[in-house]
Design a protein around this motif. Structure first.
Motif, short mmCIF file in Angstrom:
data_model
loop_
_atom_site.label_atom_id
_atom_site.label_comp_id
_atom_site.label_asym_id
_atom_site.label_seq_id
_atom_site.Cartn_x
_atom_site.Cartn_y
_atom_site.Cartn_z
N PRO A 147 0.80 -1.23 0.00
CA PRO A 147 0.00 0.00 0.00
C PRO A 147 0.83 1.28 0.00
O PRO A 147 0.53 2.22 -0.74
N GLU A 148 1.88 1.34 0.82
CA GLU A 148 2.66 2.58 0.90
C GLU A 148 3.32 2.92 -0.43
O GLU A 148 3.29 4.07 -0.88
N TYR A 149 3.91 1.92 -1.09
CA TYR A 149 4.57 2.16 -2.37
C TYR A 149 3.56 2.56 -3.45
O TYR A 149 3.80 3.46 -4.26
N THR A 150 2.42 1.86 -3.44
CA THR A 150 1.39 2.15 -4.44
C THR A 150 0.87 3.57 -4.29
O THR A 150 0.75 4.32 -5.27
N ILE A 151 0.54 3.94 -3.05
CA ILE A 151 0.01 5.28 -2.79
C ILE A 151 1.08 6.34 -3.05
O ILE A 151 0.77 7.43 -3.56
N HIS A 152 2.32 6.03 -2.76
CA HIS A 152 3.43 6.96 -3.03
C HIS A 152 3.50 7.29 -4.53
O HIS A 152 3.55 8.47 -4.92
N ILE A 153 3.48 6.24 -5.35
CA ILE A 153 3.53 6.44 -6.81
C ILE A 153 2.32 7.23 -7.28
O ILE A 153 2.43 8.15 -8.10
N LEU A 154 1.15 6.89 -6.75
CA LEU A 154 -0.09 7.53 -7.16
C LEU A 154 -0.12 9.02 -6.80
O LEU A 154 -0.40 9.87 -7.65
N VAL A 155 0.22 9.34 -5.56
CA VAL A 155 0.17 10.73 -5.09
C VAL A 155 1.20 11.60 -5.81
O VAL A 155 0.89 12.69 -6.29
N ARG A 156 2.44 11.10 -5.91
CA ARG A 156 3.48 11.88 -6.60
C ARG A 156 3.13 12.07 -8.08
O ARG A 156 3.34 13.14 -8.65
N GLY A 157 2.59 11.02 -8.68
CA GLY A 157 2.24 11.10 -10.09
C GLY A 157 1.12 12.08 -10.35
O GLY A 157 1.18 12.88 -11.28
N LEU A 158 0.08 12.05 -9.50
CA LEU A 158 -1.03 12.98 -9.66
C LEU A 158 -0.56 14.42 -9.44
O LEU A 158 -1.02 15.35 -10.12
N SER A 159 0.35 14.60 -8.51
CA SER A 159 0.88 15.93 -8.24
C SER A 159 1.63 16.48 -9.44
O SER A 159 1.49 17.65 -9.81
N ASP A 160 2.41 15.62 -10.08
CA ASP A 160 3.13 16.03 -11.29
C ASP A 160 2.15 16.42 -12.40
O ASP A 160 2.35 17.42 -13.10
N LEU A 161 1.11 15.62 -12.56
CA LEU A 161 0.11 15.92 -13.58
C LEU A 161 -0.57 17.25 -13.29
O LEU A 161 -0.78 18.06 -14.20
N TYR A 162 -0.89 17.49 -12.03
CA TYR A 162 -1.56 18.73 -11.64
C TYR A 162 -0.68 19.93 -12.00
O TYR A 162 -1.16 20.92 -12.57
N LEU A 163 0.61 19.85 -11.68
CA LEU A 163 1.53 20.96 -11.97
C LEU A 163 1.72 21.16 -13.46
O LEU A 163 2.09 22.25 -13.91
#
Length: 200
Positions: A147-163
């Motif tokens: 879970p931690e690795y999956t959520i890490h990838i998801l949150v960082r990736g969404l943040s990059d997309l947002y920016l």
């Protein structure tokens, strides 16, 4: 006899005045003198709470992070919804908050650091920690092996997309659902002249 204000109240007053002036005139165009003049207090009072102007900008950013994180945590603990609906609602709150605070997030400190960079990292760390903890406490919500690795990838990736300008709630929510297997892609309807091979 002179009655002094509570230090927390006075500190907050200074922060509120500074934030208002930063947003109105810009960080570089706002001096410590401007801030204390707005409050009609001595300059030494400012330096009692903040050693330099950058420090008050960091405090304002901290306050913003704490407020967003608190709301995030409160909404995340709402167990009345399925995980997909919960994430969509929280994502909507996050996007709306970022939109309403664009002027604050675009302020640059004297060292060139944009407030949004500082805020982004703190909010990402908080989101990863909170969502991971929720999934570990409630494994039936979303069975993930890591879970931690999956959520890490998801949150960082969404943040990059947002920016990078991808700020449509439906797009981001769909990405989350598809990556986490919360929804299934509907196959395109077959037509009479479709020659695509069918799986056996």
């Amino acid at each position: 006899m002179r009655i002094s204000k509570d230090p927390k109240v006075r500190r907050q007053e200074i922060m509120d005045a500074a934030r208002e002036l930063f947003l109105k005139n810009g960080y570089e165009n706002t001096s410590v003198d401007d801030i204390v003049r707005r409050l009609s207090v001595a300059k030494g009072l400012f330096y009692y709470y903040f050693p330099k102007k950058d420090a008050i900008l960091a405090a304002i950013a901290d306050e913003f992070v704490e407020e967003v994180s608190r709301q995030f945590s409160t909404q995340l603990r709402d167990q009345t919804e399925d995980f997909s609906t919960l994430i969509r609602r929280i994502l909507g709150y996050y996007l709306t908050t970022m939109k309403h605070n664009e002027n604050l997030l675009n302020i640059k400190a004297s060292n060139g650091t944009v407030v949004s960079l500082f805020v982004r990292g703190r909010l990402e760390d908080h989101a990863i920690r909170e969502v991971t903890e929720l999934l570990r406490e409630n494994p039936s919500l979303l069975p993930l092996r890591y879970p931690e690795y999956t959520i890490h990838i998801l949150v960082r990736g969404l943040s990059d997309l947002y920016l990078n300008g991808v700020q449509d709630l439906d797009v981001l929510s769909t990405l989350i659902e598809e990556i986490l297997g919360l929804s299934r892609l509907s196959p395109e309807p077959e037509t009479a002249d479709s020659h695509q091979p069918h799986p056996s």
